[in-house]
Write a protein that holds these residues in place. Structure first.
Motif, PDB file in Angstrom:
ATOM      1  N   CYS A   1      -3.211  13.340   4.045  1.00 30.64           N
ATOM      2  CA  CYS A   1      -3.802  11.998   4.072  1.00 30.64           C
ATOM      3  C   CYS A   1      -4.138  11.651   2.626  1.00 30.64           C
ATOM      4  O   CYS A   1      -5.074  12.215   2.062  1.00 30.64           O
ATOM      5  CB  CYS A   1      -5.049  11.993   4.954  1.00 30.64           C
ATOM      6  N   GLU A   2      -3.362  10.783   2.025  1.00 27.20           N
ATOM      7  CA  GLU A   2      -3.580  10.419   0.629  1.00 27.20           C
ATOM      8  C   GLU A   2      -4.872   9.626   0.479  1.00 27.20           C
ATOM      9  O   GLU A   2      -5.159   8.739   1.286  1.00 27.20           O
ATOM     10  CB  GLU A   2      -2.417   9.571   0.121  1.00 27.20           C
ATOM     11  N   THR A  41      -5.748   5.695   1.426  1.00 27.99           N
ATOM     12  CA  THR A  41      -4.940   5.185   2.523  1.00 27.99           C
ATOM     13  C   THR A  41      -5.862   4.878   3.703  1.00 27.99           C
ATOM     14  O   THR A  41      -6.558   5.763   4.182  1.00 27.99           O
ATOM     15  CB  THR A  41      -3.880   6.226   2.964  1.00 27.99           C
ATOM     16  N   TYR A  88      -6.881  -1.098  11.663  1.00 28.50           N
ATOM     17  CA  TYR A  88      -7.479  -0.054  10.846  1.00 28.50           C
ATOM     18  C   TYR A  88      -8.957   0.126  11.178  1.00 28.50           C
ATOM     19  O   TYR A  88      -9.626  -0.802  11.624  1.00 28.50           O
ATOM     20  CB  TYR A  88      -7.357  -0.393   9.347  1.00 28.50           C
ATOM     21  N   PRO A 107      -8.432   0.743  -1.112  1.00 34.36           N
ATOM     22  CA  PRO A 107      -7.066   0.992  -0.648  1.00 34.36           C
ATOM     23  C   PRO A 107      -6.119   1.188  -1.829  1.00 34.36           C
ATOM     24  O   PRO A 107      -6.299   0.597  -2.894  1.00 34.36           O
ATOM     25  CB  PRO A 107      -6.712  -0.280   0.118  1.00 34.36           C
ATOM     26  N   SER A 108      -5.126   2.033  -1.634  1.00 39.55           N
ATOM     27  CA  SER A 108      -4.155   2.309  -2.685  1.00 39.55           C
ATOM     28  C   SER A 108      -3.366   1.042  -3.024  1.00 39.55           C
ATOM     29  O   SER A 108      -3.256   0.122  -2.218  1.00 39.55           O
ATOM     30  CB  SER A 108      -3.191   3.404  -2.231  1.00 39.55           C
ATOM     31  N   PHE A 163      -0.612   0.390  -0.557  1.00 39.65           N
ATOM     32  CA  PHE A 163      -1.085  -0.203   0.687  1.00 39.65           C
ATOM     33  C   PHE A 163      -1.347  -1.700   0.495  1.00 39.65           C
ATOM     34  O   PHE A 163      -0.976  -2.519   1.328  1.00 39.65           O
ATOM     35  CB  PHE A 163      -2.352   0.484   1.179  1.00 39.65           C
ATOM     36  N   GLU A 199       1.855  -3.554   0.495  1.00 35.19           N
ATOM     37  CA  GLU A 199       2.421  -3.600   1.845  1.00 35.19           C
ATOM     38  C   GLU A 199       1.738  -4.682   2.676  1.00 35.19           C
ATOM     39  O   GLU A 199       2.381  -5.402   3.426  1.00 35.19           O
ATOM     40  CB  GLU A 199       2.233  -2.235   2.508  1.00 35.19           C
TER      41      GLU A 199
END
Length: 172
Positions: A41-42, A45, A102, A159-160, A163, A166
């Motif tokens: 789990c990065e 994320t 989420y 958040p990255s 992400f 995206e």
């Protein structure tokens, strides 16, 4: 608050106890959200509703765990802390049950044990000495008001960048 410490009191399995406490300044109530067993789990994320995770106790490095032992006070399924340095087994995996896509940090969620399907719960049964006043945390077969949880404080990662791209990417 979901609490643990290196005490094996009241546990049929002899594993580290997991209890509920109301104290807001309790250092033994911090847990790290990690990927399920055997998964990465990065950091940064977001956690999806329906995703399996592990919760690792910061103070002892043991994972939130459940198995088919009976809890000592309520007679439900025992919840304990298990493993060493964040490594345990598949019985440490919990599915995040929430609404939406989420897990939002200000929303209530449920945690359902991936192997036995019980919900992480607290109903009010209290231990005596040496953990006087702490409430039994256990697994319940049915969803109810007793198995909602909410993050109260912690370190939240942004958040990255991948992400964010995206989420906001739109095709022309």
């Amino acid at each position: 608050r979901l609490h643990s410490h290196d005490v094996r009191y009241g546990s049929g399995s002899g594993q580290q106890s997991v209890t509920g406490v109301s104290a807001a300044d309790d250092g033994n109530s911090y847990w790290r959200v990690r990927g399920r067993t055997e998964a990465v789990c990065e950091r940064g994320t977001p956690v999806r509703c329906g995703q399996a995770i592990r919760l690792t106790h910061l103070g002892t490095g043991r994972n939130l765990h459940s198995h088919r032992f009976t809890s000592p006070l309520s007679g439900n399924q025992e919840v304990s802390a298990f493993g060493e340095a964040g490594e345990g087994d598949y019985l440490d995996d919990w599915t995040v049950v929430c609404s939406g896509t989420y897990w939002a940090r200000d929303s209530e969620v449920r945690f359902q044990h991936t192997s036995t399907d019980v919900f992480l719960s607290v109903t009010g049964e209290q231990y005596g000495r040496p953990i006087n006043g702490q409430k039994e945390v256990h697994g319940m077969a049915a969803s109810s008001q007793n198995n909602y949880w909410k993050v109260m404080e912690g370190i939240f990662m942004q958040p990255s960048e991948a992400f964010k791209a995206e989420q906001y990417h739109a095709e022309l």
